[in-house]
Design a protein around this motif. Structure first.
Motif, PDB file in Angstrom:
ATOM      1  N   SER A  25       0.833  -1.199   0.000  1.00  0.00           N
ATOM      2  CA  SER A  25       0.000   0.000   0.000  1.00  0.00           C
ATOM      3  C   SER A  25       0.869   1.251   0.000  1.00  0.00           C
ATOM      4  CB  SER A  25      -0.898   0.015   1.245  1.00  0.00           C
ATOM      5  OG  SER A  25      -0.106   0.225   2.410  1.00  0.00           O
ATOM      6  N   ALA A  26       0.221   2.399  -0.177  1.00  0.00           N
ATOM      7  CA  ALA A  26       0.946   3.668  -0.108  1.00  0.00           C
ATOM      8  C   ALA A  26       1.579   3.837   1.262  1.00  0.00           C
ATOM      9  CB  ALA A  26      -0.009   4.822  -0.406  1.00  0.00           C
ATOM     10  N   TYR A  27       0.903   3.367   2.311  1.00  0.00           N
ATOM     11  CA  TYR A  27       1.449   3.482   3.664  1.00  0.00           C
ATOM     12  C   TYR A  27       2.650   2.559   3.849  1.00  0.00           C
ATOM     13  CZ  TYR A  27      -2.891   5.988   4.404  1.00  0.00           C
ATOM     14  OH  TYR A  27      -3.911   6.891   4.300  1.00  0.00           O
ATOM     15  N   GLY A  28       2.642   1.425   3.202  1.00  0.00           N
ATOM     16  CA  GLY A  28       3.796   0.539   3.236  1.00  0.00           C
ATOM     17  C   GLY A  28       4.996   1.168   2.539  1.00  0.00           C
ATOM     18  N   ARG A  29       4.747   1.824   1.399  1.00  0.00           N
ATOM     19  CA  ARG A  29       5.843   2.489   0.686  1.00  0.00           C
ATOM     20  C   ARG A  29       6.373   3.664   1.502  1.00  0.00           C
ATOM     21  NH1 ARG A  29       2.118   1.644  -3.426  1.00  0.00           N
ATOM     22  NH2 ARG A  29       1.575   3.860  -3.611  1.00  0.00           N
ATOM     23  N   LEU A  30       5.483   4.363   2.194  1.00  0.00           N
ATOM     24  CA  LEU A  30       5.929   5.465   3.047  1.00  0.00           C
ATOM     25  C   LEU A  30       6.783   4.938   4.198  1.00  0.00           C
ATOM     26  CD1 LEU A  30       6.017   8.373   3.972  1.00  0.00           C
ATOM     27  CD2 LEU A  30       3.745   8.088   4.993  1.00  0.00           C
ATOM     28  N   THR A  31       6.402   3.805   4.761  1.00  0.00           N
ATOM     29  CA  THR A  31       7.197   3.190   5.824  1.00  0.00           C
ATOM     30  C   THR A  31       8.587   2.834   5.321  1.00  0.00           C
ATOM     31  OG1 THR A  31       5.233   2.304   6.910  1.00  0.00           O
ATOM     32  CG2 THR A  31       7.316   1.257   7.451  1.00  0.00           C
ATOM     33  N   ASP A  32       8.660   2.290   4.106  1.00  0.00           N
ATOM     34  CA  ASP A  32       9.970   1.988   3.524  1.00  0.00           C
ATOM     35  C   ASP A  32      10.796   3.263   3.386  1.00  0.00           C
ATOM     36  OD1 ASP A  32       9.344  -0.687   3.345  1.00  0.00           O
ATOM     37  OD2 ASP A  32       8.700  -0.573   1.252  1.00  0.00           O
ATOM     38  N   ARG A  33      10.154   4.347   2.981  1.00  0.00           N
ATOM     39  CA  ARG A  33      10.851   5.633   2.842  1.00  0.00           C
ATOM     40  C   ARG A  33      11.385   6.107   4.200  1.00  0.00           C
ATOM     41  NH1 ARG A  33      12.548   9.593   4.345  1.00  0.00           N
ATOM     42  NH2 ARG A  33      12.440  11.739   3.580  1.00  0.00           N
ATOM     43  N   LEU A  34      10.569   5.997   5.255  1.00  0.00           N
ATOM     44  CA  LEU A  34      10.998   6.411   6.587  1.00  0.00           C
ATOM     45  C   LEU A  34      12.190   5.595   7.068  1.00  0.00           C
ATOM     46  CD1 LEU A  34       7.539   6.831   8.380  1.00  0.00           C
ATOM     47  CD2 LEU A  34       9.006   8.639   7.465  1.00  0.00           C
ATOM     48  N   ASN A  35      12.232   4.343   6.697  1.00  0.00           N
ATOM     49  CA  ASN A  35      13.286   3.461   7.190  1.00  0.00           C
ATOM     50  C   ASN A  35      14.564   3.535   6.382  1.00  0.00           C
ATOM     51  OD1 ASN A  35      12.254   2.146   9.589  1.00  0.00           O
ATOM     52  ND2 ASN A  35      10.678   1.332   8.254  1.00  0.00           N
ATOM     53  N   ARG A  36      14.618   4.403   5.372  1.00  0.00           N
ATOM     54  CA  ARG A  36      15.887   4.688   4.713  1.00  0.00           C
ATOM     55  C   ARG A  36      16.676   5.727   5.502  1.00  0.00           C
ATOM     56  NH1 ARG A  36      12.966   5.423  -0.063  1.00  0.00           N
ATOM     57  NH2 ARG A  36      13.891   7.482  -0.391  1.00  0.00           N
ATOM     58  N   PHE A  37      16.029   6.393   6.439  1.00  0.00           N
ATOM     59  CA  PHE A  37      16.673   7.388   7.286  1.00  0.00           C
ATOM     60  C   PHE A  37      17.153   6.692   8.560  1.00  0.00           C
ATOM     61  CE2 PHE A  37      16.925  11.366   9.749  1.00  0.00           C
ATOM     62  CZ  PHE A  37      17.466  12.206   8.781  1.00  0.00           C
ATOM     63  N   PRO A  38      18.246   7.148   9.171  1.00  0.00           N
ATOM     64  CA  PRO A  38      18.748   6.460  10.378  1.00  0.00           C
ATOM     65  C   PRO A  38      17.716   6.320  11.483  1.00  0.00           C
ATOM     66  CG  PRO A  38      20.386   8.001   9.571  1.00  0.00           C
ATOM     67  CD  PRO A  38      19.161   8.218   8.731  1.00  0.00           C
ATOM     68  N   GLN A  39      16.844   7.336  11.655  1.00  0.00           N
ATOM     69  CA  GLN A  39      15.787   7.231  12.658  1.00  0.00           C
ATOM     70  C   GLN A  39      14.533   6.686  11.980  1.00  0.00           C
ATOM     71  OE1 GLN A  39      17.596  11.336  13.448  1.00  0.00           O
ATOM     72  NE2 GLN A  39      15.651  11.301  14.483  1.00  0.00           N
ATOM     73  N   GLY A  40      14.448   5.386  11.889  1.00  0.00           N
ATOM     74  CA  GLY A  40      13.360   4.775  11.155  1.00  0.00           C
ATOM     75  C   GLY A  40      12.122   4.551  12.004  1.00  0.00           C
ATOM     76  N   ALA A  41      11.218   3.740  11.473  1.00  0.00           N
ATOM     77  CA  ALA A  41       9.964   3.428  12.142  1.00  0.00           C
ATOM     78  C   ALA A  41       9.560   2.015  11.733  1.00  0.00           C
ATOM     79  CB  ALA A  41       8.875   4.433  11.757  1.00  0.00           C
ATOM     80  N   PRO A  42       9.858   1.005  12.561  1.00  0.00           N
ATOM     81  CA  PRO A  42       9.543  -0.376  12.203  1.00  0.00           C
ATOM     82  C   PRO A  42       8.063  -0.554  11.879  1.00  0.00           C
ATOM     83  CG  PRO A  42      10.959  -0.307  14.135  1.00  0.00           C
ATOM     84  CD  PRO A  42      10.541   1.101  13.864  1.00  0.00           C
ATOM     85  N   ALA A  43       7.795  -1.309  10.839  1.00  0.00           N
ATOM     86  CA  ALA A  43       6.416  -1.528  10.391  1.00  0.00           C
ATOM     87  C   ALA A  43       5.609  -2.280  11.435  1.00  0.00           C
ATOM     88  CB  ALA A  43       6.414  -2.304   9.073  1.00  0.00           C
TER      89      ALA A  43
END
Length: 429
Positions: free
Chosen positions: A8-26
């Motif tokens: 989903s779009a939210y899954g792709r956004l989560t992947d984007r967040l987790n490319r940054f050092p301060q990520g957000a586990p799904a």
């Protein structure tokens, strides 16, 4: 389960967040949070944005939209504090801040009726305080912290009062900031929605410089003078709050005034029993001879580093007829070095002294982010982000930060990047 959202779009956004050092586990909780903060269309668009700051032209090219339409979308997101907008060398620039400290908190830094803040608070509690992955990744993984504790300047004794460095002083951060904003404390506001907040001041969250400018511009913070900000700092001192700010020497963007019952960083210290990435360069020293065992420090310590002694360490009084002395014990592993306990000690048995090993504070945000990325194994995402490659200035800044890393971190970076160009630069260093 979170895997239902992967495509989903939210899954792709989560992947984007987790490319940054301060990520957000799904997790399902995270997707619930993102659905409150972003529409599905917005999530899909933000997922395409670069990690580093970018212009409207960059977003328009990524989204294949006309420039005016892309700018309107960006300004709408900045107006809700999902993005930050700033002026860099005369050019309007945007960035997606990390979840923490970033758009998670910005959503609760004022009272709003455009989102369900109670539902959001409950989701935050589950994701951050009940599930462990997010806070464990943020505070346990790696040696470089997102934030650091500022020591209380008013309780430092001689000679350390004169030796404290400028960047360790909250008053110096206030005095040198170009702009200052005050907002509602995200942590206590979240707890208020759940009926578990304490009575510490709510409107006392401090932002500075570029973050303050964007939050003030869109009504998420109120502009204050340096004098008023110092007054609020002393109000925080009076309430026994800990100053927890951005882990940079230059360009600090936030200082939170934290309590041990609501603040997520301090709760994480209590939960995981670790502070090496956030403590100040000072630590408590207890004079057992003068301590009367009154217990005031036990109540004031925000992370319970001072605690009741074991039965075998209850002291017998020197004079007959006096009660046994319950001399507190100090867990040095979780002492923040904040100095909150010092002020309330009636016998001045508690003092602050420098730690044997000084923690190195990164120079600026770029230096810190590169260090965190190297330690967490995703430096290649930061360097080879598609949009970053288009800007020689940004690439030079990131490579410059890599070359300033300590030798161990530089070796980590070399292994992660596997780039001949970067390796040659490191060899020359």
């Amino acid at each position: 389960m979170a895997h239902h959202h992967n495509n989903s779009a939210y899954g792709r956004l989560t992947d984007r967040l987790n490319r940054f050092p301060q990520g957000a586990p799904a997790s399902d909780m995270l997707f619930g949070i993102l659905k409150i903060l972003f529409s599905e269309k917005e999530a899909g668009l933000v997922a395409q944005l670069p990690i580093k700051p970018f212009t409207a032209q960059t977003a328009a090219a990524a989204w294949k939209l006309p420039l005016a339409q892309a700018r309107n979308i960006l300004d709408e997101l900045a107006g809700r504090a999902v993005l930050l907008d700033m002026d860099i060398r005369g050019e309007q620039t945007y960035c997606l801040p990390p979840p923490m400290a970033g758009f998670f908190e910005f959503a609760l830094m004022r009272v709003r009726d455009d989102i369900d803040q109670k539902a959001l608070s409950e989701l935050y509690h589950q994701y951050i305080n009940v599930e462990e992955d997010f806070m464990r990744d943020l505070f346990v993984q790696g040696e470089t912290g997102l934030g650091r504790v500022f020591v209380r300047e008013d309780v430092l004794g001689d000679p350390y009062r004169l030796e404290i460095l400028d960047y360790e002083r909250a008053t110096h951060i206030i005095d040198t900031s170009k702009e200052i904003g005050i907002s509602m404390c995200y942590c206590r506001h979240k707890k208020w929605h759940m009926g578990t907040n304490c009575d510490a001041p709510m409107d006392i969250c401090m932002t500075f410089n570029t973050a303050a400018h964007s939050l003030i511009k869109h009504g998420h913070a109120r502009s204050v003078s340096k004098e008023e900000c110092v007054d609020l700092l002393h109000q925080a001192y009076d309430h026994g709050l800990v100053q927890f700010g951005e882990n940079n020497r230059e360009g600090v963007n936030f200082i939170c005034n934290c309590c041990g019952c609501c603040c997520e960083a301090l709760l994480a210290v209590q939960r995981f029993g670790i502070t090496q990435s956030i403590h100040s360069n000072f630590i408590i020293r207890l004079d057992e001879e003068s301590c009367i065992g009154c217990g005031k420090c036990l109540k004031s310590c925000p992370v319970k580093a001072l605690h009741e002694p074991e039965e075998s360490r209850i002291h017998t009084p020197h004079e007959a007829g006096k009660p046994l002395r319950h001399i507190p014990e100090l867990n040095r592993d979780i002492c923040l070095g904040c100095g909150v306990c010092v002020n309330g000690c009636p016998t001045r048995s508690l003092t602050l002294e420098p730690r044997p090993d000084r923690t190195i504070t990164p120079l600026n945000t770029t230096h810190r982010v590169v260090l965190m990325a190297a330690e967490r194994g995703n430096l290649q995402d930061l360097i080879f982000d598609n949009q970053v490659m288009f800007s020689h200035r940004l690439m030079a800044g990131v490579l410059g930060a890599i070359l300033k890393l300590p030798p161990v971190a530089r070796n980590l970076a070399r292994k992660q990047l596997r780039s001949r160009y970067v390796e040659k630069l490191m060899e020359k260093m």
